[in-house]
Design a protein around this motif. Sequence first.
Motif, PDB file in Angstrom:
ATOM      1  N   ARG A 267       0.854  -1.202   0.000  1.00 25.81           N
ATOM      2  CA  ARG A 267       0.000   0.000   0.000  1.00 25.81           C
ATOM      3  C   ARG A 267       0.887   1.247   0.000  1.00 25.81           C
ATOM      4  NH1 ARG A 267      -3.059  -3.013   3.778  1.00 25.81           N
ATOM      5  NH2 ARG A 267      -2.021  -1.908   5.533  1.00 25.81           N
ATOM      6  N   TYR A 268       1.969   1.191   0.801  1.00 29.70           N
ATOM      7  CA  TYR A 268       2.843   2.367   0.855  1.00 29.70           C
ATOM      8  C   TYR A 268       3.483   2.621  -0.506  1.00 29.70           C
ATOM      9  CZ  TYR A 268       6.500   5.648   1.421  1.00 29.70           C
ATOM     10  OH  TYR A 268       7.285   6.754   1.225  1.00 29.70           O
ATOM     11  N   LEU A 269       3.995   1.592  -1.158  1.00 28.10           N
ATOM     12  CA  LEU A 269       4.644   1.782  -2.457  1.00 28.10           C
ATOM     13  C   LEU A 269       3.650   2.317  -3.493  1.00 28.10           C
ATOM     14  CD1 LEU A 269       7.004  -1.316  -2.721  1.00 28.10           C
ATOM     15  CD2 LEU A 269       7.618   1.057  -2.142  1.00 28.10           C
ATOM     16  N   SER A 270       2.375   1.893  -3.386  1.00 24.99           N
ATOM     17  CA  SER A 270       1.361   2.456  -4.292  1.00 24.99           C
ATOM     18  C   SER A 270       1.178   3.950  -4.017  1.00 24.99           C
ATOM     19  CB  SER A 270       0.011   1.732  -4.111  1.00 24.99           C
ATOM     20  OG  SER A 270       0.160   0.368  -4.456  1.00 24.99           O
ATOM     21  N   TYR A 271       1.132   4.296  -2.727  1.00 21.98           N
ATOM     22  CA  TYR A 271       1.015   5.713  -2.327  1.00 21.98           C
ATOM     23  C   TYR A 271       2.182   6.522  -2.884  1.00 21.98           C
ATOM     24  CZ  TYR A 271       1.736   9.626   0.983  1.00 21.98           C
ATOM     25  OH  TYR A 271       1.973  10.869   1.564  1.00 21.98           O
ATOM     26  N   ALA A 272       3.403   6.010  -2.675  1.00 19.43           N
ATOM     27  CA  ALA A 272       4.595   6.741  -3.138  1.00 19.43           C
ATOM     28  C   ALA A 272       4.581   6.841  -4.666  1.00 19.43           C
ATOM     29  CB  ALA A 272       5.858   6.040  -2.656  1.00 19.43           C
ATOM     30  N   GLY A 273       4.183   5.766  -5.330  1.00 16.11           N
ATOM     31  CA  GLY A 273       4.124   5.787  -6.791  1.00 16.11           C
ATOM     32  C   GLY A 273       3.128   6.816  -7.294  1.00 16.11           C
ATOM     33  N   GLU A 274       1.980   6.911  -6.631  1.00 18.65           N
ATOM     34  CA  GLU A 274       0.978   7.902  -7.051  1.00 18.65           C
ATOM     35  C   GLU A 274       1.447   9.326  -6.747  1.00 18.65           C
ATOM     36  OE1 GLU A 274      -0.527   5.646  -9.220  1.00 18.65           O
ATOM     37  OE2 GLU A 274      -1.629   7.551  -9.090  1.00 18.65           O
ATOM     38  N   GLN A 275       2.166   9.503  -5.648  1.00 20.92           N
ATOM     39  CA  GLN A 275       2.726  10.834  -5.360  1.00 20.92           C
ATOM     40  C   GLN A 275       3.722  11.236  -6.443  1.00 20.92           C
ATOM     41  OE1 GLN A 275       4.263  11.248  -1.248  1.00 20.92           O
ATOM     42  NE2 GLN A 275       2.417  12.517  -0.979  1.00 20.92           N
ATOM     43  N   LEU A 276       4.535  10.293  -6.883  1.00 24.58           N
ATOM     44  CA  LEU A 276       5.545  10.609  -7.892  1.00 24.58           C
ATOM     45  C   LEU A 276       4.874  10.897  -9.237  1.00 24.58           C
ATOM     46  CD1 LEU A 276       8.130   8.026  -6.643  1.00 24.58           C
ATOM     47  CD2 LEU A 276       8.534  10.504  -6.823  1.00 24.58           C
TER      48      LEU A 276
ATOM     49  N   SER B  62      11.126   0.028  -8.092  1.00 28.19           N
ATOM     50  CA  SER B  62      12.039   1.134  -8.434  1.00 28.19           C
ATOM     51  C   SER B  62      12.245   1.203  -9.953  1.00 28.19           C
ATOM     52  CB  SER B  62      13.371   0.953  -7.709  1.00 28.19           C
ATOM     53  OG  SER B  62      14.174  -0.077  -8.280  1.00 28.19           O
ATOM     54  N   TRP B  63      12.273   0.057 -10.605  1.00 27.51           N
ATOM     55  CA  TRP B  63      12.414   0.012 -12.072  1.00 27.51           C
ATOM     56  C   TRP B  63      11.185   0.643 -12.728  1.00 27.51           C
ATOM     57  CZ3 TRP B  63       9.988  -2.334 -16.267  1.00 27.51           C
ATOM     58  CH2 TRP B  63      10.763  -2.556 -17.420  1.00 27.51           C
ATOM     59  N   GLU B  64      10.018   0.310 -12.215  1.00 28.30           N
ATOM     60  CA  GLU B  64       8.761   0.857 -12.755  1.00 28.30           C
ATOM     61  C   GLU B  64       8.669   2.357 -12.519  1.00 28.30           C
ATOM     62  OE1 GLU B  64       6.015  -3.212 -12.305  1.00 28.30           O
ATOM     63  OE2 GLU B  64       5.972  -1.649 -10.770  1.00 28.30           O
ATOM     64  N   ILE B  65       9.143   2.829 -11.369  1.00 30.19           N
ATOM     65  CA  ILE B  65       9.124   4.274 -11.100  1.00 30.19           C
ATOM     66  C   ILE B  65      10.008   5.002 -12.103  1.00 30.19           C
ATOM     67  CG2 ILE B  65       9.838   6.067  -9.458  1.00 30.19           C
ATOM     68  CD1 ILE B  65       7.188   4.711  -8.707  1.00 30.19           C
ATOM     69  N   GLU B  66      11.211   4.464 -12.344  1.00 33.23           N
ATOM     70  CA  GLU B  66      12.093   5.117 -13.322  1.00 33.23           C
ATOM     71  C   GLU B  66      11.408   5.156 -14.693  1.00 33.23           C
ATOM     72  OE1 GLU B  66      16.042   3.431 -13.728  1.00 33.23           O
ATOM     73  OE2 GLU B  66      16.567   4.858 -15.330  1.00 33.23           O
TER      74      GLU B  66
END
Length: 447
Positions: free
Chosen positions: A169-178, A208-212
């Motif tokens: 859930r946290y990584l989804s939150y961070a991904g949406e913030q980015l 991290s790969w998906e965020i980049e």
Amino acid sequence: MPLMYGAQSEGRRDDETMRRFRHDRFGQFIHWGLYSIPAGSWNGVTYDYAAEFLPQSAGIGPARWAGLVDDFAAPEFDPEAWASLAADLGARYVTVTAKHHDGFCLWPSSLTDFTVAATPRGRDVIGELVHAYTARGIAVHLYYSVLDWHHPDWRYAISSSQDEEAFDRYLSYAGEQLRELATRYPNVRGFWFDGTWDESVKANGRWSWEIECMLKRLIPGAIVNSRLRADEHGARHRDSNGALMGDYFSGFERRLPDPWDRTVTAEDWEACVTIPQNSWGYHAGAEVARTHKHPLELLEQLVQAVSLGGNLLLNFGPRGDGSFAPFEKDVVHTLGAWLETNGACIYGCGPADGWDYPGWGYYTADAETGAVYAVVTRIPVSGAIALQLPERTRVRNATAVATGRPVPFAVRDDRTVRFEVDRASVIPLAFALEVEQRDDTAEQPEV
Ligand SMILES: C[C@@H]1N[C@@H](c2cn(-c3ccccc3)nn2)[C@H](O)[C@@H]1O
């Protein structure tokens, strides 16, 4: 070994955005947030550790820490003045903390209430700064901490299925913030990730790969530091095959490579450094205790970084009210004045191939023209410096960068020339060397 989530490209990026980042060489880091208000003290106790770590140092829970939101009025916050200060410093880009470890967002994120929108003036700090810096021709990179002490689903490690569900859930939150940051501020040039050393994050190399990928899809050419990245085996910065992930190595924090370590010239890299010994957020004690570095120490770090093909990101921590402390303005004036007349040996420069570290300073070379610069940062009491030349090289003439005046030198032997330098100088002296290759074949003696 085959990797699914390792480096996304081989070698240096050579597109215009990355060439510009490399050419810039000098950036200003800005750490500003709730931690800037208490500035290292809490309930009358001063903690010598980094000011932005006060919640940890003083044991302040998220709820009490969030009480600072009401105090974040920032009456002196003036984005145009901040942009002018960056320009005066000679910085070509600025990296600003959008969200630090405490989770407080300097933009009105729709993903949480813990943002500037809840402060008395509710200003979009990131939006106003991006506008002001961009208007001055200064590129903007956004700092984002994956580590988040405020978010209830943050986990340092995953030791249960509940942990895994929460951290997902946290990584989804961070991904949406980015996604939100890249969408709200599409003209930022890059993203500077921090807080990625914990096991929970290392176990999510795919994220991290998906965020980049996402950031570079939303902002083509966006620059991402290696600190975001882990591969599927938990290898950070460089994947399990040793290939650099992200677009430049960002492992030098409050340190630089050794001045003679030419191995680092193989990659793009950036070192981030503080003015106080160890506080990124404003620490009132640093201003009083005079523990911060002399401006010329910081200037030497910039020259050293460039001589080894790196950038320097120099940190400033504005005070809670949005003003800058006098000791930081001193740094701006000293470095800005020197760069005004000597910037040719910094901007657009990198390592001078074949010119070994001389001890009295650094050699840099213009990446386009090949012009070689000798920058004397440790002026010898003798007033004389010796330059050891690369093989088959001759110095035709030398000029002082700051004045353009010719500088006399003596040829001591076929590999050494000697310069007289002004022993009274209290600032680094930069010389531009016009060099040529010698054709030694005709002079080669019979053996
Ligand atoms: C760029 C810098 N990275 C953050 C940091 C540094 N550290 C740290 C923590 C333990 C040892 C050494 C460094 N944790 N977070 C600092 O707060 C600042 O943002």
